[in-house]
Design a protein around this motif. Sequence first.
Motif, PDB file in Angstrom:
ATOM      1  N   ALA A 188      13.101  33.412 103.804  1.00 15.63           N
ATOM      2  CA  ALA A 188      14.061  33.012 104.704  1.00 15.63           C
ATOM      3  C   ALA A 188      13.816  33.067 106.192  1.00 15.63           C
ATOM      4  N   ARG A 189      13.564  32.153 106.845  1.00 19.27           N
ATOM      5  CA  ARG A 189      13.290  31.823 108.136  1.00 19.27           C
ATOM      6  C   ARG A 189      14.412  32.150 109.108  1.00 19.27           C
ATOM      7  N   PRO A 190      14.118  33.053 110.248  1.00 17.86           N
ATOM      8  CA  PRO A 190      15.367  33.465 110.845  1.00 17.86           C
ATOM      9  C   PRO A 190      15.951  32.040 111.701  1.00 17.86           C
ATOM     10  N   GLN A 191      17.145  32.298 111.622  1.00 22.90           N
ATOM     11  CA  GLN A 191      17.952  30.987 112.106  1.00 22.90           C
ATOM     12  C   GLN A 191      18.737  31.733 113.159  1.00 22.90           C
ATOM     13  N   PRO A 192      18.808  31.203 114.437  1.00 18.90           N
ATOM     14  CA  PRO A 192      19.669  31.721 115.434  1.00 18.90           C
ATOM     15  C   PRO A 192      21.305  31.607 115.264  1.00 18.90           C
ATOM     16  N   ILE A 193      21.993  32.461 115.543  1.00 16.64           N
ATOM     17  CA  ILE A 193      23.355  32.400 115.271  1.00 16.64           C
ATOM     18  C   ILE A 193      24.183  32.616 116.692  1.00 16.64           C
ATOM     19  N   GLN A 194      25.638  32.232 116.693  1.00 15.44           N
ATOM     20  CA  GLN A 194      26.312  32.484 117.770  1.00 15.44           C
ATOM     21  C   GLN A 194      26.951  33.738 117.503  1.00 15.44           C
ATOM     22  N   ILE A 195      27.220  34.540 118.537  1.00 16.12           N
ATOM     23  CA  ILE A 195      27.779  35.867 119.044  1.00 16.12           C
ATOM     24  C   ILE A 195      28.983  35.726 119.435  1.00 16.12           C
ATOM     25  N   ASP A 259      24.621  43.619 127.202  1.00 12.32           N
ATOM     26  CA  ASP A 259      24.266  42.139 126.770  1.00 12.32           C
ATOM     27  C   ASP A 259      23.452  41.951 125.704  1.00 12.32           C
ATOM     28  N   LEU A 260      23.396  40.516 125.182  1.00 12.61           N
ATOM     29  CA  LEU A 260      22.632  40.320 123.966  1.00 12.61           C
ATOM     30  C   LEU A 260      21.265  40.061 124.137  1.00 12.61           C
ATOM     31  N   SER A 261      20.516  40.591 123.091  1.00 13.92           N
ATOM     32  CA  SER A 261      18.992  40.422 123.245  1.00 13.92           C
ATOM     33  C   SER A 261      18.605  39.125 122.319  1.00 13.92           C
ATOM     34  N   GLU A 262      19.208  39.468 121.191  1.00 14.32           N
ATOM     35  CA  GLU A 262      18.754  38.310 120.350  1.00 14.32           C
ATOM     36  C   GLU A 262      19.931  38.449 118.967  1.00 14.32           C
ATOM     37  N   ALA A 263      20.145  37.272 118.385  1.00 13.23           N
ATOM     38  CA  ALA A 263      20.923  37.088 117.131  1.00 13.23           C
ATOM     39  C   ALA A 263      20.615  36.161 116.189  1.00 13.23           C
ATOM     40  N   TRP A 264      20.193  36.437 115.014  1.00 12.29           N
ATOM     41  CA  TRP A 264      19.908  35.669 114.069  1.00 12.29           C
ATOM     42  C   TRP A 264      20.317  35.948 112.691  1.00 12.29           C
ATOM     43  N   ARG A 265      19.921  34.972 111.755  1.00 15.43           N
ATOM     44  CA  ARG A 265      20.362  35.030 110.333  1.00 15.43           C
ATOM     45  C   ARG A 265      19.198  34.742 109.336  1.00 15.43           C
ATOM     46  N   GLU A 266      19.054  35.941 108.486  1.00 13.92           N
ATOM     47  CA  GLU A 266      17.961  35.693 107.230  1.00 13.92           C
ATOM     48  C   GLU A 266      18.471  35.657 106.043  1.00 13.92           C
ATOM     49  N   GLY A 267      18.542  34.400 105.628  1.00 18.20           N
ATOM     50  CA  GLY A 267      19.458  34.295 104.400  1.00 18.20           C
ATOM     51  C   GLY A 267      20.966  34.517 104.559  1.00 18.20           C
ATOM     52  N   PRO A 268      21.555  35.284 103.793  1.00 16.70           N
ATOM     53  CA  PRO A 268      22.857  35.490 103.945  1.00 16.70           C
ATOM     54  C   PRO A 268      23.291  36.701 105.001  1.00 16.70           C
ATOM     55  N   ARG A 308      25.158  42.588 109.174  1.00 17.04           N
ATOM     56  CA  ARG A 308      26.273  42.354 108.338  1.00 17.04           C
ATOM     57  C   ARG A 308      26.015  41.463 107.223  1.00 17.04           C
ATOM     58  N   GLU A 309      26.710  41.789 106.230  1.00 16.42           N
ATOM     59  CA  GLU A 309      26.675  40.489 104.957  1.00 16.42           C
ATOM     60  C   GLU A 309      27.775  39.834 105.177  1.00 16.42           C
ATOM     61  N   PRO A 310      27.932  38.629 104.356  1.00 17.04           N
ATOM     62  CA  PRO A 310      29.177  37.784 104.436  1.00 17.04           C
ATOM     63  C   PRO A 310      30.202  38.275 104.251  1.00 17.04           C
ATOM     64  N   GLY A 311      31.241  38.397 104.902  1.00 23.87           N
ATOM     65  CA  GLY A 311      32.592  39.183 104.930  1.00 23.87           C
ATOM     66  C   GLY A 311      32.591  40.323 104.980  1.00 23.87           C
ATOM     67  N   GLY A 312      31.264  41.228 105.497  1.00 25.61           N
ATOM     68  CA  GLY A 312      31.303  42.742 105.836  1.00 25.61           C
ATOM     69  C   GLY A 312      31.331  42.988 107.170  1.00 25.61           C
ATOM     70  N   PRO A 313      31.617  44.230 107.750  1.00 29.23           N
ATOM     71  CA  PRO A 313      31.488  44.564 109.278  1.00 29.23           C
ATOM     72  C   PRO A 313      30.059  44.958 109.534  1.00 29.23           C
ATOM     73  N   TRP A 314      29.884  44.627 110.708  1.00 27.41           N
ATOM     74  CA  TRP A 314      28.647  45.005 111.466  1.00 27.41           C
ATOM     75  C   TRP A 314      28.524  46.593 111.212  1.00 27.41           C
TER      76      TRP A 314
END
Length: 323
Positions: A188-195, A259-268, A308-314
Amino acid sequence: MASSPARRRRVVTLLALAASLAVAAPAVDARPGGGGGMGWRGSKTFSAPPSTPTSPGATGPIQRSQTSPSPGFNNPGMAAPSQGRRFGGGFLGGMLGAGLLGALLGAGFAGGLGGIGSFIGLIFQIGLIALLVMLAVRFFRRRQEGAQPAMASHASYARSGPPPQGGPQGGGLQGGMNPVGGGYSGGARPQPIQIQPDDFQAFERSLTEIQGAYGREDVASLRRLATPEMVGYFEEELRANAARGVVNRISDVKLLQGDLSEAWREGPVEFATVAMRFSLRDEVFERASNRHVENGPQEAKEFWTFVREPGGPWLLSAIQQGR
């Protein structure tokens, strides 16, 4: 035969010179993480997170991880935490020790300290060795920085407005969309996400709660707040404290800037790395007598990665040192 006063003065002078030139070992922080880099950042585990206004300098590497770099991965940060100190401190210290031993036995680096010429020659050689060590350390640092080509230059940091209010310490994290790229994890290629603001407040709460749980040696709370890998590292540190007969108490944790350095998703799975500068009271006490032993640093700058996984906490999944 008793040593002459002149010889005793010469030996004392050499000892003072060696003490002034010796390379001191860096202090090890007592707080969670011990001042080193540890944990897991998905496919980015062995890549430096982009710098931020909170931590604009270079980032310390991940030194302990259950993840192995991919084949052919060039990772200068995989060296042991104390390798750089051993190069400067061990090499220079050994040469100084050889000179002092020679002085005490009647011979210096180049064959004796009988006259002022030999003494000046010893000083010159020590200075030359120190210069060579300094140049070598700079060379290896430049190689390490070159191996990770300016990750911070394309960080694309962006603010999303004023920091959220109501966090546990009021310091406030701020961030926004931060495009990232490169690397794969499980195909799964990392995809940017919004925090979102709620996420930043969760990160701030985690900072306070994890530091507090570590200071109380509350492993149950640490398991609720961090990944099993990070909890394992924390337990190792707590067991080491117990073996030394000390306890590390942490209190008054306050986020000063973040502050934020980076945020991304790999798969779920979602990741977020934030830079945080915070103050704290970091103290070590004898476990049996409760006698105060030492103080740790009163302010720290670190990159914390959460997952975090879907629906889970950080959950905290990595800590790296910022500059």
